[in-house]
Write an enzyme that holds these catalytic residues in place. Sequence first.
Site, PDB file in Angstrom:
ATOM      1  N   HIS A   1    -127.611  -5.738 -49.352  1.00 30.83           N
ATOM      2  CA  HIS A   1    -127.266  -6.297 -50.657  1.00 30.83           C
ATOM      3  C   HIS A   1    -127.755  -7.753 -50.692  1.00 30.83           C
ATOM      4  O   HIS A   1    -127.359  -8.571 -49.856  1.00 30.83           O
ATOM      5  CB  HIS A   1    -125.755  -6.250 -50.877  1.00 30.83           C
TER       6      HIS A   1
ATOM      7  N   ASP B   1    -120.061   0.715 -49.721  1.00 33.14           N
ATOM      8  CA  ASP B   1    -121.416   1.255 -49.794  1.00 33.14           C
ATOM      9  C   ASP B   1    -121.877   1.713 -48.423  1.00 33.14           C
ATOM     10  O   ASP B   1    -121.693   1.020 -47.421  1.00 33.14           O
ATOM     11  CB  ASP B   1    -122.372   0.194 -50.339  1.00 33.14           C
TER      12      ASP B   1
ATOM     13  N   SER C   1    -124.239  -5.674 -45.546  1.00 34.62           N
ATOM     14  CA  SER C   1    -124.020  -6.561 -46.684  1.00 34.62           C
ATOM     15  C   SER C   1    -123.577  -7.912 -46.147  1.00 34.62           C
ATOM     16  O   SER C   1    -124.337  -8.548 -45.420  1.00 34.62           O
ATOM     17  CB  SER C   1    -122.989  -5.964 -47.648  1.00 34.62           C
TER      18      SER C   1
END
Length: 321
Positions: A165, A264, A138
Amino acid sequence: MKVIIADGSAVLRAILEENFKKYSGIEVVASVPNGNKLIWMMENVRTDAVVSGLDIQDPIEKENLRVVSSEKHVPVLLLANVHDAVTGFDEVEVIEKPKISAYTAVFFDALVASLRTLVSSFHSERSDLFNILCIGASTGGPSAVSEVLRGLGEDFPLPVLYAQHIDVGADKNMAEWFSSVCHNMQVKLAENGEEAKSGVMYMAPADKHLVIDYVRPNGNPVLKLSDENPERFLRPSVNKLFRSAAKSYGNNCLAVLLTGMGSDGAEGCKEICDNGGWTIAEDKSTCAVFGMPAAAIALGGAKEVLPRHEISKRILKLVGK
């Protein structure tokens, strides 16, 4: 084949190095007098095997060679008294260490044949271990992923699936940027229903989950882009990708979780580990944000924790390349 020679005798090291030059496909990348320098050198140069005449009756040298073979997973051809104890080692073959006068052409022919067999067998076993590489990231991800990709070199033997992301509308530009900086590997946005092939990285498009639909008989995954609900407000979700890889490949799954905010990927890493696969989390020292890797570590989902500059080298060893 890249080889490091380790022996306390400068004369023997010189004999080994000069004779290895006569054989095609063997490159001596370093020559060291003890195990401490051997381990240090292995952190700085890539090697496929170690040829060692170090005295394993010395507890320190024996422990150093155990680290090389059993922790760093580099095969060792050991020149020693065949009666010396070599228990506790992985990937080690012992050849009787002769007197200096017996280092003849016949001896070297046999030595090189044993070395090639040892390395070939070791790499064959490990290259069969993994069939897929998954990467999640991310915040700070593009820089981290590009560094890892470049370190994998040409002809990487596995398909690579990547969940990052990213905002809607930015995914195409990011894939093009990867292609411009990672000349060793093709990078593209994943397409629904396509078969992923070795040496290509397939990136999840913005606002789509990337998962594995099924695995073809040749071992390649067929990809699926999903509009399922976001997981913890995230789509694509690293967890979704990692879970599908764990389910599809079990202990043949290799995954890397890099820098990023939040958690995540942590649960997906844990599922990969629980299914017998292998996971690497980026160390705090190189993360832009130590969120996702930290969560995986805390959850018991990280088999290894490595700084970014060591990750690609470790991946190559794990896949036998």
